[in-house]
Each structure stands twice: as structure tokens, then as C-alpha cells.
Design an enzyme around this catalytic site. Sequence first.
Site, PDB file in Angstrom:
ATOM      1  N   HIS A  40       4.891   1.552  13.384  1.00 15.47           N
ATOM      2  CA  HIS A  40       5.797   0.013  13.138  1.00 15.47           C
ATOM      3  C   HIS A  40       6.676   0.361  14.418  1.00 15.47           C
ATOM      4  O   HIS A  40       7.697   0.881  14.082  1.00 15.47           O
ATOM      5  CB  HIS A  40       6.292  -0.190  11.934  1.00 15.47           C
ATOM      6  CG  HIS A  40       5.431  -0.384  10.793  1.00 15.47           C
ATOM      7  ND1 HIS A  40       4.525  -1.635  10.930  1.00 15.47           N
ATOM      8  CD2 HIS A  40       5.158   0.455   9.932  1.00 15.47           C
ATOM      9  CE1 HIS A  40       3.616  -1.499   9.955  1.00 15.47           C
ATOM     10  NE2 HIS A  40       3.912  -0.370   9.200  1.00 15.47           N
ATOM     11  N   GLU A  98       3.267   7.853   2.931  1.00 14.17           N
ATOM     12  CA  GLU A  98       4.888   7.850   2.975  1.00 14.17           C
ATOM     13  C   GLU A  98       5.439   8.917   2.095  1.00 14.17           C
ATOM     14  O   GLU A  98       6.564   8.499   1.406  1.00 14.17           O
ATOM     15  CB  GLU A  98       5.543   6.316   2.741  1.00 14.17           C
ATOM     16  CG  GLU A  98       5.197   5.630   3.755  1.00 14.17           C
ATOM     17  CD  GLU A  98       5.776   4.149   3.886  1.00 14.17           C
ATOM     18  OE1 GLU A  98       6.571   3.995   2.720  1.00 14.17           O
ATOM     19  OE2 GLU A  98       5.278   3.165   4.602  1.00 14.17           O
ATOM     20  N   ASP A 110       2.473  -2.599  14.699  1.00 10.76           N
ATOM     21  CA  ASP A 110       3.161  -3.865  15.284  1.00 10.76           C
ATOM     22  C   ASP A 110       4.288  -3.446  16.052  1.00 10.76           C
ATOM     23  O   ASP A 110       4.934  -2.452  15.867  1.00 10.76           O
ATOM     24  CB  ASP A 110       3.617  -4.789  14.075  1.00 10.76           C
ATOM     25  CG  ASP A 110       4.287  -4.015  12.773  1.00 10.76           C
ATOM     26  OD1 ASP A 110       4.737  -3.014  13.228  1.00 10.76           O
ATOM     27  OD2 ASP A 110       4.491  -4.670  11.836  1.00 10.76           O
TER      28      ASP A 110
HETATM   29  C1  XIL Z   1       3.865  -4.281   3.616  1.00 15.77           C
HETATM   30  C2  XIL Z   1       3.133  -5.462   3.355  1.00 15.77           C
HETATM   31  O1  XIL Z   1       3.055  -5.899   4.841  1.00 15.77           O
HETATM   32  C3  XIL Z   1       3.987  -6.652   2.608  1.00 15.77           C
HETATM   33  O2  XIL Z   1       3.531  -7.739   2.563  1.00 15.77           O
HETATM   34  C4  XIL Z   1       4.440  -5.985   1.299  1.00 15.77           C
HETATM   35  O3  XIL Z   1       5.603  -7.100   0.837  1.00 15.77           O
HETATM   36  C5  XIL Z   1       5.335  -4.701   1.469  1.00 15.77           C
HETATM   37  O4  XIL Z   1       4.353  -3.824   2.220  1.00 15.77           O
HETATM   38  N1  XIL Z   1       4.042   0.651   5.135  1.00 15.77           N
HETATM   39  C6  XIL Z   1       2.918   0.332   4.448  1.00 15.77           C
HETATM   40  C7  XIL Z   1       2.391  -1.029   4.361  1.00 15.77           C
HETATM   41  O5  XIL Z   1       2.379   1.504   4.183  1.00 15.77           O
HETATM   42  O6  XIL Z   1       1.550  -1.059   2.715  1.00 15.77           O
HETATM   43  C8  XIL Z   1       3.593  -1.749   4.192  1.00 15.77           C
HETATM   44  O7  XIL Z   1       2.969  -3.101   3.923  1.00 15.77           O
HETATM   45  C9  XIL Z   1       4.398  -1.686   5.479  1.00 15.77           C
HETATM   46  C10 XIL Z   1       4.979  -0.616   5.556  1.00 15.77           C
END
Ligand code: XIL
Length: 297
Positions: A205, A127, A234
Site C-alpha cells: 500500500h 500483520e 495500491d
Molecule cells: C481492508 C478492506 O479493503 C476493507 O474493505 C475493510 O474494511 C478493511 O480491510 N491490509 C489487509 C486487508 O490485509 O485485509 C485490508 O483490507 C487492508 C489492509
Amino acid sequence: ATTLGASAAQTGRYFGTAVSAGKLGDATYVGILNREFTMVTPENEMKWDATEPSQNQFSYSGGDRILNQAVSTGKRVRGHALLWHQQQPGWVQGLSGSALRQAAINHVTQVATHYRGQIYAWDVVNEAFADGGSGGRRDSDLQRTGDDWIEAAFRAARAADPGAKLCYNDYNTDGVNAKSTGVYTMVRDFKARGVPIDCVGFQSHLSGSAPSDYQANLQRFADLGVEVQITELDISGSNQAAVYGTVTRACLAVARCAGITVWGIRDSDSWRTGENPLLFDANGDKKPAYTSVLDAL
Ligand code: XIL
């Protein structure tokens, strides 16, 4: 085939999920995990705050538990994530400049060395690009150490674990847009200059739909000579099952798309509370989205 993992394997691909160490005692969870999935990503256990809670004091208990469970049941592991502006330990947040750069590179070296030879692919940097139309880097503590922090991280990771594929991973890069084009330009530059990068992760996502150019976007990255991976899939919304099918078909249509990882097993395991974006319901039963993926594989 009758499972996600076995069906994906028919085309040489994997099908993975995010796993939480704290759920490895849940029999329903582990039953689905071992039946359906061939790749595992620790959901939080390999992040900076988990692995280096104090400077130069490393803690691998959660990551090791997940890795050992995966390997002992024949699954591979995606390492996630060596450097990210979120989930940094408190001590990092007090650093800047060369002290932060040095701490970051040391972190990459130490963690990648601990897991050397055991990780299929590392999300080396997560990111790092800005949302919106700039196509540029996100402002962050790491970015403020200099634009070359990303390539320095990839070089350190390669030196520490030459056998792991090294990925750049991001969200909202799933279609052709300014942000994904910024990433594309960086990857093209890395390939031209010999900076080690092997793969790009598309978190995916999604809400409601997939970008219409989802497959074309995967393909343009693949055409740079990197593997592409769907890393945190997801999907919310009433068209969920159909969109899962569309994303799965897009990966299968791109030769260099190595596999798909969903970001959790049951809806009750999801970080997107209340959105029910996953393939199994809270009881562990298969949803229509599951069938849609299986049929597409
Ligand atoms: C999320 C986890 O699912 C949660 O349990 C945590 O509280 C926050 O992080 N992008 C990513 C992941 O790269 O690491 C993130 O995971 C979701 C968004």
C-alpha cells in the site's frame, strides 16, 4: 498480450485483484474482472469475523461465492486471512490465554479444511509485526498467547490443506527496514527449523513512491527459498503510473516473484477513499497506471 492476466502469464506469473462478493452483480466490475485478472483475493469474506461469527459456527457464503465465481471463470484464489488482530468477531475479543490459542488454531484448521485443495496460497498470518524500529512482534491478543502462535498457525494450516502455499503477509515491509528485517529473521528461522512456510506477501500500500530497495528486499526473501508475492498493491500520488511500472518491473526481475495482486478494480472500489490508487477509474476505464503496468509486464 493485451490484458494484465495474459501478459503476466507470458512469464509464468499471475495478475490478481481483491474482490468483494457484493459487487459480483455489477456488470462493469465483473466484465473487467473476467477480462483482466487470473487470481482473486476475497477482500473481506474469508476473514475471521466473516467466517466464524459465533464460536464454532462457520459461515462460508461470501467466500464460497467469490471462490466459485473465480474457479468457474478459470481464475485461482488467494485465501485471506486466517489469523489477524483486526476484523476478529466479538466473541474472540473476550478470550485470552489458552482459550484464545485453542480458538485460533481451531479457526485455522476449520477454514483451511473447508477450502482444502481450492486455494493457491493462504495468508496464514497477517500483520503480526510492529511498526517502527523494534523489528519485533506487534502487541495483540494473539501475540499475548505466546511467541509461538505464528508457527502453530502455520503447522495447523499445513495439516489441514497440504496443497496450499502458506504465506506470511504484512505492510510497510516493502523495503529493507527494521520491520521487514524482523519478518526476514522469522522466515529464516522457520526454514531452518522446518516450520512450514512457502511464501511472503508484501501488501505494498504505497503513497507517492516505492522504496528504492523494493526489488532488493523481494530478492533477499526469495533467497531464503520462499516465493514472494505482491498481495495488496495500491498506489496514491502524482507519480502513480511510474511507480506502478517500477513495482511491476521489480517483481519481474525476481524469479521467485509469483505474481501481483491489486487491492481492488476501480478507484471507486478502493478502501483508500478519495485517493484513487487503482488501475481503473470509476467508470471502469483504463488509467495511465494500467498502461504502465501492461507495458512493464
Ligand atoms: C481492508 C478492506 O479493503 C476493507 O474493505 C475493510 O474494511 C478493511 O480491510 N491490509 C489487509 C486487508 O490485509 O485485509 C485490508 O483490507 C487492508 C489492509
